[in-house]
Enzyme design. Structure first.
Site, PDB file in Angstrom:
ATOM      1  N   LEU A  54       9.121  10.262   5.694  1.00  0.00           N
ATOM      2  CA  LEU A  54      10.390   9.570   5.973  1.00  0.00           C
ATOM      3  C   LEU A  54      11.250  10.320   6.983  1.00  0.00           C
ATOM      4  O   LEU A  54      12.189   9.749   7.547  1.00  0.00           O
ATOM      5  CB  LEU A  54      11.175   9.378   4.667  1.00  0.00           C
ATOM      6  CG  LEU A  54      10.586   8.354   3.694  1.00  0.00           C
ATOM      7  CD1 LEU A  54      11.141   8.565   2.294  1.00  0.00           C
ATOM      8  CD2 LEU A  54      10.893   6.938   4.173  1.00  0.00           C
ATOM      9  N   GLY A  74      10.847   6.035  -1.904  1.00  0.00           N
ATOM     10  CA  GLY A  74      10.409   7.346  -1.444  1.00  0.00           C
ATOM     11  C   GLY A  74      11.539   8.363  -1.436  1.00  0.00           C
ATOM     12  O   GLY A  74      12.683   8.046  -1.133  1.00  0.00           O
ATOM     13  N   ASN A 114      21.151   6.746 -12.163  1.00  0.00           N
ATOM     14  CA  ASN A 114      22.283   7.007 -13.080  1.00  0.00           C
ATOM     15  C   ASN A 114      22.953   8.336 -12.756  1.00  0.00           C
ATOM     16  O   ASN A 114      24.109   8.547 -13.136  1.00  0.00           O
ATOM     17  CB  ASN A 114      21.804   6.969 -14.533  1.00  0.00           C
ATOM     18  CG  ASN A 114      20.885   8.122 -14.884  1.00  0.00           C
ATOM     19  OD1 ASN A 114      21.324   9.195 -15.296  1.00  0.00           O
ATOM     20  ND2 ASN A 114      19.574   7.938 -14.694  1.00  0.00           N
ATOM     21  N   HIS A 115      22.257   9.231 -12.056  1.00  0.00           N
ATOM     22  CA  HIS A 115      22.846  10.543 -11.761  1.00  0.00           C
ATOM     23  C   HIS A 115      23.964  10.471 -10.717  1.00  0.00           C
ATOM     24  O   HIS A 115      24.666  11.459 -10.505  1.00  0.00           O
ATOM     25  CB  HIS A 115      21.751  11.537 -11.375  1.00  0.00           C
ATOM     26  CG  HIS A 115      20.817  11.801 -12.523  1.00  0.00           C
ATOM     27  ND1 HIS A 115      21.185  12.539 -13.627  1.00  0.00           N
ATOM     28  CD2 HIS A 115      19.559  11.353 -12.766  1.00  0.00           C
ATOM     29  CE1 HIS A 115      20.183  12.563 -14.499  1.00  0.00           C
ATOM     30  NE2 HIS A 115      19.190  11.849 -13.990  1.00  0.00           N
ATOM     31  N   TYR A 138      20.882  15.992  -6.164  1.00  0.00           N
ATOM     32  CA  TYR A 138      20.118  14.737  -6.179  1.00  0.00           C
ATOM     33  C   TYR A 138      21.064  13.532  -6.321  1.00  0.00           C
ATOM     34  O   TYR A 138      20.970  12.565  -5.554  1.00  0.00           O
ATOM     35  CB  TYR A 138      19.114  14.801  -7.333  1.00  0.00           C
ATOM     36  CG  TYR A 138      18.470  13.492  -7.694  1.00  0.00           C
ATOM     37  CD1 TYR A 138      17.591  12.854  -6.818  1.00  0.00           C
ATOM     38  CD2 TYR A 138      18.719  12.895  -8.942  1.00  0.00           C
ATOM     39  CE1 TYR A 138      16.997  11.648  -7.170  1.00  0.00           C
ATOM     40  CE2 TYR A 138      18.114  11.705  -9.293  1.00  0.00           C
ATOM     41  CZ  TYR A 138      17.258  11.078  -8.402  1.00  0.00           C
ATOM     42  OH  TYR A 138      16.673   9.884  -8.749  1.00  0.00           O
ATOM     43  N   LYS A 142      21.948  10.363  -3.628  1.00  0.00           N
ATOM     44  CA  LYS A 142      21.837   8.933  -3.928  1.00  0.00           C
ATOM     45  C   LYS A 142      23.183   8.225  -3.719  1.00  0.00           C
ATOM     46  O   LYS A 142      23.211   7.049  -3.323  1.00  0.00           O
ATOM     47  CB  LYS A 142      21.331   8.732  -5.352  1.00  0.00           C
ATOM     48  CG  LYS A 142      19.892   9.203  -5.557  1.00  0.00           C
ATOM     49  CD  LYS A 142      18.891   8.312  -4.833  1.00  0.00           C
ATOM     50  CE  LYS A 142      17.461   8.682  -5.162  1.00  0.00           C
ATOM     51  NZ  LYS A 142      16.475   7.745  -4.610  1.00  0.00           N
TER      52      LYS A 142
HETATM   53  N1  LIG Z   1      11.560   7.251 -12.475  1.00  0.00           N
HETATM   54  C1  LIG Z   1      12.828   7.070 -12.859  1.00  0.00           C
HETATM   55  O1  LIG Z   1      13.121   6.935 -14.064  1.00  0.00           O
HETATM   56  C2  LIG Z   1      13.923   7.014 -11.829  1.00  0.00           C
HETATM   57  C3  LIG Z   1      15.256   7.036 -12.257  1.00  0.00           C
HETATM   58  C4  LIG Z   1      16.273   6.948 -11.307  1.00  0.00           C
HETATM   59  C5  LIG Z   1      15.953   6.823  -9.968  1.00  0.00           C
HETATM   60  N2  LIG Z   1      14.650   6.821  -9.569  1.00  0.00           N
HETATM   61  C6  LIG Z   1      14.345   6.721  -8.132  1.00  0.00           C
HETATM   62  O2  LIG Z   1      13.282   5.807  -7.937  1.00  0.00           O
HETATM   63  C7  LIG Z   1      12.436   6.260  -6.892  1.00  0.00           C
HETATM   64  C8  LIG Z   1      11.001   6.354  -7.384  1.00  0.00           C
HETATM   65  O3  LIG Z   1      10.962   7.205  -8.499  1.00  0.00           O
HETATM   66  P1  LIG Z   1       9.590   7.799  -9.048  1.00  0.00           P
HETATM   67  O4  LIG Z   1       9.810   8.185 -10.452  1.00  0.00           O
HETATM   68  O5  LIG Z   1       8.469   6.905  -8.703  1.00  0.00           O
HETATM   69  O6  LIG Z   1       9.508   9.135  -8.183  1.00  0.00           O
HETATM   70  P2  LIG Z   1       8.220   9.964  -7.731  1.00  0.00           P
HETATM   71  O7  LIG Z   1       8.680  11.352  -7.477  1.00  0.00           O
HETATM   72  O8  LIG Z   1       7.102   9.752  -8.701  1.00  0.00           O
HETATM   73  O9  LIG Z   1       7.819   9.257  -6.357  1.00  0.00           O
HETATM   74  C9  LIG Z   1       8.512   9.492  -5.158  1.00  0.00           C
HETATM   75  C10 LIG Z   1       7.528   9.377  -4.018  1.00  0.00           C
HETATM   76  O10 LIG Z   1       8.225   9.631  -2.802  1.00  0.00           O
HETATM   77  C11 LIG Z   1       7.348  10.359  -1.950  1.00  0.00           C
HETATM   78  N3  LIG Z   1       8.126  11.136  -0.986  1.00  0.00           N
HETATM   79  C12 LIG Z   1       8.928  12.205  -1.233  1.00  0.00           C
HETATM   80  N4  LIG Z   1       9.419  12.690  -0.103  1.00  0.00           N
HETATM   81  C13 LIG Z   1       8.917  11.930   0.900  1.00  0.00           C
HETATM   82  C14 LIG Z   1       9.056  11.956   2.308  1.00  0.00           C
HETATM   83  N5  LIG Z   1       9.818  12.885   2.932  1.00  0.00           N
HETATM   84  N6  LIG Z   1       8.400  11.032   3.028  1.00  0.00           N
HETATM   85  C15 LIG Z   1       7.616  10.098   2.420  1.00  0.00           C
HETATM   86  N7  LIG Z   1       7.440  10.022   1.079  1.00  0.00           N
HETATM   87  C16 LIG Z   1       8.091  10.936   0.337  1.00  0.00           C
HETATM   88  C17 LIG Z   1       6.545  11.255  -2.866  1.00  0.00           C
HETATM   89  O11 LIG Z   1       5.318  11.629  -2.270  1.00  0.00           O
HETATM   90  C18 LIG Z   1       6.373  10.380  -4.105  1.00  0.00           C
HETATM   91  O12 LIG Z   1       5.138   9.704  -4.118  1.00  0.00           O
HETATM   92  C19 LIG Z   1      12.997   7.603  -6.429  1.00  0.00           C
HETATM   93  O13 LIG Z   1      13.782   7.388  -5.269  1.00  0.00           O
HETATM   94  C20 LIG Z   1      13.864   8.050  -7.572  1.00  0.00           C
HETATM   95  O14 LIG Z   1      14.934   8.859  -7.136  1.00  0.00           O
HETATM   96  C21 LIG Z   1      13.632   6.928 -10.467  1.00  0.00           C
END
Ligand SMILES: NC(=O)c1ccc[n+]([C@@H]2O[C@H](COP(=O)([O-])OP(=O)(O)OC[C@H]3O[C@@H](n4cnc5c(N)ncnc54)[C@H](O)[C@@H]3O)[C@@H](O)[C@H]2O)c1
Length: 273
Positions: A54, A74, A114-115, A138, A142
């Protein structure tokens, strides 16, 4: 609107949410274009994946060509050092919105958290109009992403639904998650509202299933037609047992953000009202 959503790009497609979303969105849109900096190890025949970081604006712009909507997952998904958060969530989210603008993308679903409101007390019920009170770097990144979403909608007409996800998973794993659990199919419902609802300009909703113990009012999501199919209380007994066995910390249990609030905490909780 689904007719206008022919090509949808999913960033973070190799991550936890992206991996299940790829299956759940199969066949919903004409083309599901997937990207991540990591290649998923379970890519099926016919899935369209392009590896990209990204932080590379030119590459992200190429990925956005011909795209109608983006589900932006991502980035760094937990609290971390600024050196990790900054490129992925600050530079990366800017690049995503800027590439979307340049390529005429109509809709972006921004995976917020939520953070962003982590330092609100659990004794309060908040709505989506409260000021951000992030509980770490973090959460700040967001909140910045939500601000980008607002600016790109107002100034450039790139509409966004920001989903402040509680905790995504098959079931709520502890007491805190009973207040914010989001099931995979309820996330899909919210994402589809964001991509397909005719009235989206810039909206923030909370990403949770039906949670009787919710600390937020999700009226905007309901107004947009969201009707969660899954209920956290159906899983209350094991979730409560997990927290009884491993209680939250003194600071964590006061605030929405839980342990993210407790990390590095040297403040005065009485001043956080
Ligand atoms: N899982 C949850 O409960 C939760 C809660 C709140 C927010 N989120 C948000 O939802 C999204 C997905 O969450 P998740 O649990 O699947 O996270 P995850 O960490 O499993 O997946 C994130 C993905 O982003 C990719 N990534 C990181 N940096 C990158 C970059 N510079 N370029 C390209 N790709 C990159 C990683 O390789 C990874 O596959 C995130 O943005 C996270 O902040 C998730």
């Amino acid at each position: 609107m689904p007719d206008a959503m022919k090509t949808v790009l999913v960033t973070g497609a190799a991550g936890g949410i992206g991996t299940s979303l790829r299956t759940l969105l199969k066949g919903v849109y004409g083309e599901l274009r997937l990207t991540d900096r990591t290649v998923p190890n379970d890519l099926a025949a016919g899935e369209i994946f392009e590896r990209a970081d990204l932080t590379d604006l030119a590459m992200v712009e190429r990925l956005c060509a011909g795209v109608d909507g983006i589900i932006h997952l991502g980035g760094r998904s937990v609290e971390d050092s600024w050196e990790e958060i900054h490129p992925a969530n600050i530079v990366g989210t800017y690049n995503l919105y800027e590439a979307a603008r340049r390529q005429g993308v109509k809709r972006v679903i921004f995976a917020s958290t939520n953070h962003v409101v982590g330092f609100y007390r659990r004794t309060r019920r908040i709505d989506n109009q409260v000021q951000p009170r992030p509980d770490g770097r973090y959460g700040v990144s967001k909140a910045y992403g939500e601000a980008l979403a607002a600016m790109y909608a107002d100034k450039y007409g790139v509409a966004s639904l920001c989903i402040r996800i509680g905790n995504y998973g098959e079931r709520p794993i502890d007491k805190r998650r009973l207040s914010m659990w989001l099931s995979p199919r309820d996330f899909v419902q919210l994402a589809r509202i964001g991509l397909e609802h005719p009235d989206i300009h810039f909206e923030i909703v909370y990403g949770s299933s039906h949670c009787e113990r919710a600390w937020w009012d999700n009226a905007t999501a309901e107004r947009l037609g969201y009707r969660p199919l899954d209920a956290a209380e159906d899983h209350a007994a094991p979730a409560l047992a997990a927290t009884a066995a491993q209680p939250e910390g003194r600071i964590a249990e006061l605030f929405i953000g839980g342990m993210f609030c407790e990390m590095e905490f040297v403040g005065d909780p009485d001043r956080i009202r």
